[in-house]
Design a protein around this motif. Structure first.
Motif, PDB file in Angstrom:
ATOM      1  N   TYR A   1      67.827  42.887  37.682  1.00 11.20           N
ATOM      2  CA  TYR A   1      68.854  43.083  38.698  1.00 11.20           C
ATOM      3  C   TYR A   1      68.583  42.299  39.967  1.00 11.20           C
ATOM      4  CZ  TYR A   1      71.976  46.057  36.285  1.00 11.20           C
ATOM      5  OH  TYR A   1      72.919  46.499  35.407  1.00 11.20           O
ATOM      6  N   VAL A   2      67.309  41.994  40.224  1.00  9.51           N
ATOM      7  CA  VAL A   2      66.994  41.118  41.350  1.00  9.51           C
ATOM      8  C   VAL A   2      67.561  39.722  41.068  1.00  9.51           C
ATOM      9  CG1 VAL A   2      65.150  40.091  42.722  1.00  9.51           C
ATOM     10  CG2 VAL A   2      64.919  42.445  41.874  1.00  9.51           C
ATOM     11  N   LEU A   3      67.383  39.265  39.831  1.00 12.46           N
ATOM     12  CA  LEU A   3      67.958  37.975  39.449  1.00 12.46           C
ATOM     13  C   LEU A   3      69.478  37.997  39.563  1.00 12.46           C
ATOM     14  CD1 LEU A   3      65.855  37.053  36.283  1.00 12.46           C
ATOM     15  CD2 LEU A   3      65.613  36.168  38.591  1.00 12.46           C
ATOM     16  N   LEU A   4      70.085  39.085  39.117  1.00 20.44           N
ATOM     17  CA  LEU A   4      71.542  39.188  39.199  1.00 20.44           C
ATOM     18  C   LEU A   4      72.025  39.118  40.644  1.00 20.44           C
ATOM     19  CD1 LEU A   4      72.650  41.900  36.603  1.00 20.44           C
ATOM     20  CD2 LEU A   4      73.486  39.566  36.776  1.00 20.44           C
ATOM     21  N   ALA A   5      71.357  39.888  41.507  1.00 21.79           N
ATOM     22  CA  ALA A   5      71.791  39.953  42.906  1.00 21.79           C
ATOM     23  C   ALA A   5      71.621  38.617  43.612  1.00 21.79           C
ATOM     24  CB  ALA A   5      71.005  41.041  43.642  1.00 21.79           C
ATOM     25  N   LEU A   6      70.559  37.877  43.271  1.00 22.33           N
ATOM     26  CA  LEU A   6      70.261  36.640  43.982  1.00 22.33           C
ATOM     27  C   LEU A   6      70.889  35.404  43.348  1.00 22.33           C
ATOM     28  CD1 LEU A   6      66.481  37.197  44.818  1.00 22.33           C
ATOM     29  CD2 LEU A   6      68.454  37.537  46.317  1.00 22.33           C
ATOM     30  N   LEU A   7      70.885  35.342  42.021  1.00 22.49           N
ATOM     31  CA  LEU A   7      71.242  34.106  41.330  1.00 22.49           C
ATOM     32  C   LEU A   7      72.650  34.064  40.756  1.00 22.49           C
ATOM     33  CD1 LEU A   7      68.005  33.162  39.344  1.00 22.49           C
ATOM     34  CD2 LEU A   7      68.847  32.172  41.463  1.00 22.49           C
ATOM     35  N   LEU A   8      73.192  35.222  40.383  1.00 21.38           N
ATOM     36  CA  LEU A   8      74.424  35.176  39.589  1.00 21.38           C
ATOM     37  C   LEU A   8      75.608  35.939  40.179  1.00 21.38           C
ATOM     38  CD1 LEU A   8      72.882  35.655  36.010  1.00 21.38           C
ATOM     39  CD2 LEU A   8      73.503  33.520  37.149  1.00 21.38           C
ATOM     40  N   ALA A   9      75.400  37.201  40.542  1.00 19.13           N
ATOM     41  CA  ALA A   9      76.520  38.095  40.856  1.00 19.13           C
ATOM     42  C   ALA A   9      77.523  37.530  41.861  1.00 19.13           C
ATOM     43  CB  ALA A   9      75.999  39.453  41.320  1.00 19.13           C
ATOM     44  N   PRO A  10      77.096  37.120  43.054  1.00 19.14           N
ATOM     45  CA  PRO A  10      78.103  36.678  44.034  1.00 19.14           C
ATOM     46  C   PRO A  10      78.849  35.419  43.603  1.00 19.14           C
ATOM     47  CG  PRO A  10      75.876  36.293  44.852  1.00 19.14           C
ATOM     48  CD  PRO A  10      75.739  37.096  43.609  1.00 19.14           C
ATOM     49  N   TYR A  11      78.156  34.519  42.920  1.00 18.49           N
ATOM     50  CA  TYR A  11      78.788  33.256  42.532  1.00 18.49           C
ATOM     51  C   TYR A  11      79.774  33.456  41.388  1.00 18.49           C
ATOM     52  CZ  TYR A  11      74.596  32.048  45.099  1.00 18.49           C
ATOM     53  OH  TYR A  11      73.612  32.000  46.041  1.00 18.49           O
ATOM     54  N   LEU A  12      79.421  34.314  40.449  1.00 15.63           N
ATOM     55  CA  LEU A  12      80.348  34.605  39.351  1.00 15.63           C
ATOM     56  C   LEU A  12      81.593  35.307  39.889  1.00 15.63           C
ATOM     57  CD1 LEU A  12      77.848  35.754  36.582  1.00 15.63           C
ATOM     58  CD2 LEU A  12      79.172  33.632  36.641  1.00 15.63           C
ATOM     59  N   ARG A  13      81.388  36.223  40.847  1.00 11.73           N
ATOM     60  CA  ARG A  13      82.545  36.911  41.442  1.00 11.73           C
ATOM     61  C   ARG A  13      83.441  35.919  42.182  1.00 11.73           C
ATOM     62  NH1 ARG A  13      86.514  38.125  43.054  1.00 11.73           N
ATOM     63  NH2 ARG A  13      87.330  40.073  43.867  1.00 11.73           N
ATOM     64  N   LYS A  14      82.836  34.960  42.854  1.00  9.29           N
ATOM     65  CA  LYS A  14      83.620  33.973  43.590  1.00  9.29           C
ATOM     66  C   LYS A  14      84.383  33.054  42.648  1.00  9.29           C
ATOM     67  CE  LYS A  14      83.235  30.894  47.577  1.00  9.29           C
ATOM     68  NZ  LYS A  14      82.319  30.298  48.580  1.00  9.29           N
ATOM     69  N   PHE A  15      83.799  32.790  41.483  1.00  3.70           N
ATOM     70  CA  PHE A  15      84.484  31.968  40.485  1.00  3.70           C
ATOM     71  C   PHE A  15      85.753  32.653  40.007  1.00  3.70           C
ATOM     72  CE2 PHE A  15      84.906  29.327  36.685  1.00  3.70           C
ATOM     73  CZ  PHE A  15      84.451  28.100  37.152  1.00  3.70           C
ATOM     74  N   GLY A  16      85.703  34.010  39.915  1.00  2.70           N
ATOM     75  CA  GLY A  16      86.909  34.806  39.749  1.00  2.70           C
ATOM     76  C   GLY A  16      87.577  34.801  38.401  1.00  2.70           C
TER      77      GLY A  16
ATOM     78  N   PHE B   1      65.309  38.388  32.023  1.00  5.29           N
ATOM     79  CA  PHE B   1      66.359  37.366  31.930  1.00  5.29           C
ATOM     80  C   PHE B   1      67.506  37.845  31.039  1.00  5.29           C
ATOM     81  CE2 PHE B   1      62.537  34.671  32.805  1.00  5.29           C
ATOM     82  CZ  PHE B   1      62.911  34.308  34.083  1.00  5.29           C
ATOM     83  N   GLY B   2      67.188  38.720  30.078  1.00  9.17           N
ATOM     84  CA  GLY B   2      68.236  39.292  29.251  1.00  9.17           C
ATOM     85  C   GLY B   2      69.161  40.185  30.055  1.00  9.17           C
ATOM     86  N   THR B   3      68.575  40.969  30.964  1.00 11.68           N
ATOM     87  CA  THR B   3      69.388  41.806  31.846  1.00 11.68           C
ATOM     88  C   THR B   3      70.368  40.957  32.637  1.00 11.68           C
ATOM     89  OG1 THR B   3      67.684  43.505  32.084  1.00 11.68           O
ATOM     90  CG2 THR B   3      69.316  43.364  33.843  1.00 11.68           C
ATOM     91  N   ALA B   4      69.878  39.833  33.155  1.00 10.42           N
ATOM     92  CA  ALA B   4      70.722  38.958  33.966  1.00 10.42           C
ATOM     93  C   ALA B   4      71.747  38.195  33.134  1.00 10.42           C
ATOM     94  CB  ALA B   4      69.847  37.972  34.737  1.00 10.42           C
TER      95      ALA B   4
ATOM     96  N   ALA C   1      70.465  37.943  24.616  1.00 13.03           N
ATOM     97  CA  ALA C   1      71.197  37.605  25.842  1.00 13.03           C
ATOM     98  C   ALA C   1      70.432  36.574  26.663  1.00 13.03           C
ATOM     99  CB  ALA C   1      71.449  38.868  26.665  1.00 13.03           C
ATOM    100  N   ALA C   2      69.113  36.746  26.744  1.00  9.65           N
ATOM    101  CA  ALA C   2      68.288  35.784  27.488  1.00  9.65           C
ATOM    102  C   ALA C   2      68.362  34.404  26.860  1.00  9.65           C
ATOM    103  CB  ALA C   2      66.837  36.261  27.542  1.00  9.65           C
ATOM    104  N   ALA C   3      68.328  34.359  25.521  1.00  2.00           N
ATOM    105  CA  ALA C   3      68.290  33.079  24.820  1.00  2.00           C
ATOM    106  C   ALA C   3      69.641  32.375  24.779  1.00  2.00           C
ATOM    107  CB  ALA C   3      67.794  33.294  23.387  1.00  2.00           C
ATOM    108  N   SER C   4      70.714  33.116  24.966  1.00  4.28           N
ATOM    109  CA  SER C   4      72.041  32.505  24.847  1.00  4.28           C
ATOM    110  C   SER C   4      72.720  32.275  26.196  1.00  4.28           C
ATOM    111  CB  SER C   4      72.942  33.369  23.953  1.00  4.28           C
ATOM    112  OG  SER C   4      73.026  34.694  24.447  1.00  4.28           O
ATOM    113  N   PHE C   5      72.779  33.296  27.055  1.00  4.42           N
ATOM    114  CA  PHE C   5      73.622  33.220  28.243  1.00  4.42           C
ATOM    115  C   PHE C   5      72.907  32.819  29.535  1.00  4.42           C
ATOM    116  CE2 PHE C   5      76.560  36.124  25.854  1.00  4.42           C
ATOM    117  CZ  PHE C   5      77.594  35.218  25.785  1.00  4.42           C
ATOM    118  N   PHE C   6      71.710  33.322  29.757  1.00  2.23           N
ATOM    119  CA  PHE C   6      71.095  33.121  31.072  1.00  2.23           C
ATOM    120  C   PHE C   6      70.990  31.642  31.458  1.00  2.23           C
ATOM    121  CE2 PHE C   6      67.439  32.642  33.930  1.00  2.23           C
ATOM    122  CZ  PHE C   6      67.876  33.418  34.990  1.00  2.23           C
TER     123      PHE C   6
END
Length: 559
Positions: A87-102, A252-255, A451-456
């Motif tokens: 969740y630290v990775l999500l908060a820093l690396l992914l969440a806001p940018y994915l939301r902005k992509f919309g 990384f799978g969580t993210a 999930a880690a091996a495919s999406f992250f």
């Protein structure tokens, strides 16, 4: 009907009624409401829904069992560090940018960022990961019903399928989100009450996170008496390299989990998406800091109860769980094989999945608390199952049907296809719950590796490397997912390769698959057609605060 069965039935009926009512009150009539709850969920509520969505049956039912039994204390920390660190990775690396992509779904992001071919690969990966994950949830539902309502696994899973069908198909993401807020409340209360009660009873300290420190020395001594490694000893069961690999795979799978990532599309804004992640970490931490104490208290009492005893003198909880086959002899036979001889803890095998469910009985708590814990376990399993099923439904309806087959489909038609896809997914999930490929947490751990091996890698490169190409993304996802899944299948015991390569467990190979994905994507991107200048500009702009004209045009479908 016993008191425990009666109280379990009462709590199950009450909570299921609440879930169905919330879904009915939140029912939707458009695709935005069905897929992302209209993008209007407040951050605290979204955080609670994320926590419920992600804290599955594995967290509620199996985590304490993993820490207490199969991984013997210290080694179980890989799950605590991995699952929360993601969740630290999500908060820093992914969440806001994915939301902005919309967009609506993770494949939607992949399709718009890369290509339609990459979208279809992402759809396949999302469905594979989600079905592997949902198998563990439905197995958990069957386990609870088998033990507490005295019905067989098949009947229990069918009941769970029926409940999920009503509130997921009716309310979509909006109904699921508000239902998950209620489910989080149920599961956390159900988890904390017995933990606090047992901590106060055993140590005199009602705060489990502090109380369990008092018993570690005694637990270490008892384990030594049975020839077992110290409960708090480091690297007694997992080597340091494998601890790193498993922790990284889970993190990384969580993210990279589709049903978690889609949650950030439901936030009101980019800022709310970031705060949703922080609220989720807080809500998750309440359970995750309690689980180690539940594991320690329960294992200590189990060892005491099963020291130089016989079948005629065992406590009631032992008979209850051995009757449903979750306690056997160390060799895997029925406990009746022990005969009239004296036996101890090391002579029996206790299933990981019973530790939390049995902890109130082991601690001598009254029947209503036992029934409440059962309701909490059902809430944990059903909340995650509904989120996963929505990922499958939206991937089929939005990313395959609407984006590829019938772009002219009306809102009503899209909703119909989405609901039919979810109904079909529920049937498949039920089958997997009746015939799961392992115990609950083991199945879930495999999903994190996939999930880690495919999406992250594809998400990180898609956001932070504007020259990542469509061909690179598709090749990376296919290679990472295929290699990781092949390794997991190859190391199944029936093939005689359980030791794997260099003793890397299947739960840690997701990290290797992720690195392979990164390498393939980067290399292929060097030799294939680069994204358009407009897409490269968009990728750069989503990383900065504010809403530029380019980002606004993309969000409104004009780009």
């Amino acid at each position: 009907m016993s008191d425990i069965q009666l109280w379990t039935l009462i709590f199950a009926v009450i909570t299921f009624s609440i879930y169905i009512y919330i879904a009915y009150a939140s029912r939707v009539s458009d695709t935005a409401g069905f897929y992302i709850a209209g993008g209007g969920i407040p951050a605290p509520a979204n955080g609670a829904a994320i926590a419920a969505d992600w804290m599955s049956a594995a967290s509620f039912i199996s985590l304490a069992g993993i820490v207490g039994l199969s991984y013997n204390g210290y080694a179980g920390g890989v799950f605590l560090m991995g699952w929360t660190g993601g969740y630290v990775l999500l908060a820093l690396l992914l969440a806001p940018y994915l939301r902005k992509f919309g967009k609506y779904t993770l494949p939607d992001f992949v399709g718009d960022r890369y290509s339609e071919t990459a979208r279809l690969v992402a759809v396949l990966a999302a469905i594979v990961v989600s079905f592997v994950y949902v198998a563990g949830q439905m197995a958990g539902v069957g386990l609870v019903f088998t033990r507490f309502l005295n019905v067989n696994t098949t009947t229990g899973v069918i009941i769970g399928m029926t409940i999920v069908f009503f509130y997921a198909v009716l309310g979509g993401m909006k109904g699921i989100t508000w239902t998950q807020v209620a489910q989080y409340s149920v599961l956390i209360i159900a988890y904390l009450i017995p933990a606090v009660a047992v901590s106060a009873k055993v140590t005199g300290i009602p705060l489990p996170q502090i109380g369990f420190g008092r018993i570690l020395e005694e637990l270490n001594g008892l384990q030594a008496d049975f020839g077992l490694a110290e409960y708090s000893g480091a690297f007694t069961q997992i080597s340091m390299p494998n601890m790193i690999l498993i922790t990284a795979a889970l993190m990384f799978g969580t993210a990279g989990l589709p049903h978690v990532i889609v949650r950030f599309y439901t936030a009101k804004s980019v800022r709310a998406a970031r705060y949703s992640a922080l609220w989720a970490i807080f809500f998750i931490a309440i359970l995750y800091t309690t689980a180690p104490s539940v594991a320690a208290f329960t294992k200590l009492q189990i060892i005491k109860d099963l020291t130089a005893t016989s079948l005629a003198d065992v406590p009631g909880w032992f008979n209850t769980w051995s009757d449903v086959g979750l306690i056997t002899t160390a060799g895997g036979g029925p406990v009746s094989d022990l005969g009239t001889s004296t036996f101890s803890y090391s002579d029996v095998a206790i299933n990981n999945d019973i530790i939390v469910l049995a902890s109130p009985e082991i601690g001598g708590l009254p029947a209503p608390i036992v029934g409440l814990v059962a309701a909490g376990a059902l809430a944990a399993a059903l909340s995650t199952a509904s989120g996963l099923l929505l990922v499958i439904s939206s991937s089929v309806a939005n990313d395959v049907y609407y984006k590829r087959i019938n772009p002219a489909a009306t809102e009503a038609k899209q909703l119909l296809v989405g609901r039919c896809a979810m109904a079909a997914a529920i049937v498949v999930a039920g089958y997997l719950g009746i015939n799961p490929p392992g115990f609950v947490a083991q199945v879930v751990a495999l999903a994190f590796g996939l999930a880690a091996a495919s999406f992250f890698p594809i998400l990180v490169l898609g956001i932070f490397w504007k020259k990542a190409t469509a061909a690179g993304a598709a090749a990376g996802m296919i290679t990472g997912l295929t290699v990781t899944m092949a390794y997991m299948i190859w190391t199944i015991d029936i093939y005689g390769n359980s030791a794997g390569i260099w003793d890397i467990p299947e739960t840690g190979f997701g990290t290797i698959g992720m690195l392979i994905n990164f390498a393939v994507t980067i290399v292929v991107s060097q030799f294939t057609r680069k994204p358009s200048p407009q897409m490269q500009d968009l990728v750069e702009e989503i990383r900065y605060p504010g809403r530029s004209k380019l980002v606004a045009a993309h969000q409104e479908g004009e780009l």
